[in-house]
Design a protein around this motif. Sequence first.
Motif, PDB file in Angstrom:
ATOM      1  N   GLU A   1       0.839  -1.203   0.000  1.00 15.86           N
ATOM      2  CA  GLU A   1       0.000   0.000   0.000  1.00 15.86           C
ATOM      3  C   GLU A   1       0.875   1.256   0.000  1.00 15.86           C
ATOM      4  O   GLU A   1       0.579   2.246  -0.656  1.00 15.86           O
TER       5      GLU A   1
ATOM      6  N   ASP B   1       1.272   7.071  -6.440  1.00 16.16           N
ATOM      7  CA  ASP B   1       0.014   7.813  -6.546  1.00 16.16           C
ATOM      8  C   ASP B   1      -1.112   6.944  -7.123  1.00 16.16           C
ATOM      9  O   ASP B   1      -1.909   7.390  -7.934  1.00 16.16           O
TER      10      ASP B   1
ATOM     11  N   ALA C   1      -4.372   4.337  -6.149  1.00 20.53           N
ATOM     12  CA  ALA C   1      -5.256   3.976  -5.045  1.00 20.53           C
ATOM     13  C   ALA C   1      -5.269   2.458  -4.927  1.00 20.53           C
ATOM     14  O   ALA C   1      -5.658   1.760  -5.854  1.00 20.53           O
TER      15      ALA C   1
ATOM     16  N   VAL D   1      -5.713  -0.993  -2.047  1.00 24.41           N
ATOM     17  CA  VAL D   1      -6.031  -1.524  -0.726  1.00 24.41           C
ATOM     18  C   VAL D   1      -5.881  -3.041  -0.779  1.00 24.41           C
ATOM     19  O   VAL D   1      -6.376  -3.686  -1.701  1.00 24.41           O
TER      20      VAL D   1
ATOM     21  N   ASN E   1     -10.098   0.836 -13.974  1.00 33.12           N
ATOM     22  CA  ASN E   1      -9.789   2.268 -14.087  1.00 33.12           C
ATOM     23  C   ASN E   1     -10.944   3.113 -13.573  1.00 33.12           C
ATOM     24  O   ASN E   1     -11.934   3.319 -14.236  1.00 33.12           O
TER      25      ASN E   1
ATOM     26  N   ALA F   1     -12.445   4.537  -9.366  1.00 26.66           N
ATOM     27  CA  ALA F   1     -12.710   3.984  -8.038  1.00 26.66           C
ATOM     28  C   ALA F   1     -14.035   3.221  -8.017  1.00 26.66           C
ATOM     29  O   ALA F   1     -14.126   2.114  -7.481  1.00 26.66           O
TER      30      ALA F   1
ATOM     31  N   MET G   1     -14.585  -0.816  -7.348  1.00 27.29           N
ATOM     32  CA  MET G   1     -15.434  -1.346  -6.271  1.00 27.29           C
ATOM     33  C   MET G   1     -16.491  -2.284  -6.849  1.00 27.29           C
ATOM     34  O   MET G   1     -16.733  -3.363  -6.312  1.00 27.29           O
TER      35      MET G   1
ATOM     36  N   PHE H   1      -7.878  -3.963  -3.983  1.00 35.16           N
ATOM     37  CA  PHE H   1      -8.526  -2.891  -4.743  1.00 35.16           C
ATOM     38  C   PHE H   1      -7.388  -2.132  -5.416  1.00 35.16           C
ATOM     39  O   PHE H   1      -6.461  -1.708  -4.743  1.00 35.16           O
TER      40      PHE H   1
ATOM     41  N   ASP I   1      -7.076   0.909  -8.331  1.00 33.56           N
ATOM     42  CA  ASP I   1      -7.613   1.826  -9.341  1.00 33.56           C
ATOM     43  C   ASP I   1      -6.425   2.449 -10.057  1.00 33.56           C
ATOM     44  O   ASP I   1      -5.649   3.174  -9.455  1.00 33.56           O
TER      45      ASP I   1
END
Lengths: 290, 373
Positions: free
Chosen positions: B227, B234, B236, B238, B249, B251, B255, B271, B273
């Motif tokens: 992480e 840069d 995102a 998780v 591509n 968020a 999800m 996760f 993105d």
Amino acid sequence: MAIYVHRHTRVLVQGITGRQGSFHTAQMLAYGTRIVGGISPGKGGQKVEGVPVFNTVFEAMEVQPAEASILFIPAPFARDAAMESIAAGIRLLVLIPEHIPLHDAMEIMAYAGRHNVVVVGPNTFGLVSSGQCKVGIMPNDYFVPGPVGVVSRSGTLCYEIVGTLAAAGLGTSTVIGLGGDRVVGLSFIDVLQRFEEDEETAAVVLVGEIGGSAEEEAARFIAASMSKPVVAYIAGRSAPPGKRMGHAGAIIERGRGTFESKVEALEMAGVPVANLPQELPQLVKAALKR
Amino acid sequence: MKLYEYMGKELFQQYQLPVPRGRLAESAEEAAQAAAELGEVVIKAQVLAGKRGKGGGIGFASTPEEARREARRIFGLILQGNPVHRVLVEEKLAIQQELYLAIAVDGSARCPVILASMDGGMDVEEVPPERMVRFPVDINLGLQPFMAREVCRRLGELAPPQQKQLLELLPKLYRLFRELDAELVEINPLAWVGEKLVAADAKINIDDDALERHPQLPRVTDKTDLEQKAQELDLAYVELGGEIAVMANGAGITMATLDMVQSFGGSPANFLDCGGGAGVERTAQALELLLGTNPRVILINIFGGITRCDVVAEAFVKVKESKGIDRPVVFRLVGTNEDRGRAILEGVGIKACRTMEEAVRQAVALSRGEAEA
């Protein structure tokens, strides 16, 4: 008429000479948006895609009055550029950048509120009234005119859903991205209210996600004040608590903002919630028949 | 960025907010020394996880010897996955009453909000809404004395000396909140001890997007190594611990992809993105990150808008050739430059799916060792 923007809306682009600004200016022009000027301090007098560039928003407003402005400005400088637009008399401001500091966003919203300026974003793809005017960064292809209003907290997921609707023969009136940040200018309720009044919109698709309480508040509004059908999809069923799922606002904090709470609130308000995005066209069609 | 309690209390002190006397200790020996100075003490694990009391992360001692023993016990704990590297040793307070005070950001009202309650010391979620005073602050006006007075009035049960101190304390807390770009400053409990309000705990979260304005603040992370690496890039990201590594591509669509994986009976590993409009280099870095989770299957879901399908495909081939990807990959690729992207993937033997559903079903089947659909 669609909502917020239409074929006569005149638009400025702040940060028009940058890589993103110039690229999306070309894309918006290709969609048919009336872009009347761009702003880039120190670069006044140039042209980008045939659009005149000005040094300040005030200067642009003297020569080419506009109602809307879209910002392609790096996050640390976005606050100043947004305030400039509000001070210069812009009525609708679209904040594309992600990572605008939270306190800056709160200051922008307070100033905009005092001047009755509508703020879309930050961290949004913008908005588009299909076939009329696009003030945003979404791909041009999927946004064809039709009776469905769409309001979403996320970008690509919204394109996916609009694409699915279009493939099922359902076009869109206006599609709006609220933005993925924790403090954004528009709420679901603001937009639902406009859709309720809009003659071109017959049904609304609400695309939410975990975090915050905007969907729960929307549910209460729908139950009390909407006559048009609303269907929904909520992303983040599988998200663990306490983790930020890409968007600053997509986080379950202290047991609040959960998927279950949002779905329950919406279903209580009579809003069908799709399990998977591809179920939405079916739900919309069923809602339109009612 | 969440700060440790001891960092929060250092900041409180800078803003003249009352805190207990205390020392930070990195060993049982240091804890014993601190107790020798402070007398009867409380020893608190410095971890970012909440509910540390319930996990045994708080102990009491009346002698240095007891403090050494308690500290040793606490240093041996793992609290919600967090090892304890530091403890805060503080004078034990004779608390007569516990209040709650915080300043947070109200997303719906788009402004700061003062939160105050007479029911401090418990989990804030357990405080009934009617027992929590919420007062919004116009950010361009700032915290005005009348607001603090009104908060006190609504609390209803404050003794006059408590009210007087709260009126002094609130503006200081608000100044800290504003000057440090905080998302949350929370004192729970705000303890009433011998006619004084004291911040018995400190929770401060700083807005990540404003950190560059605060070079003087310490940097704290509760992220895993991967992480952390993602943050440097840069991206995102998780970690979720399942079997199917996912990259998409945007968020929301990421999800939604994870949700679909789960609803079809699979388990997502992460996760990730990769954002909109990423180039080959950045996309390749994102893909390398995916391999780091050691997944059974890799699922890539691209709905190209600003993101170009050919760029993603090219990045994939680049990583495949340089790192060698030895596990099944399922691709969904539609949108901008789709045909070129598909052709590039076919060159390395991958037939991209057209819908998200098709791709997720395939990935889940592969992760369970079932034949490819």
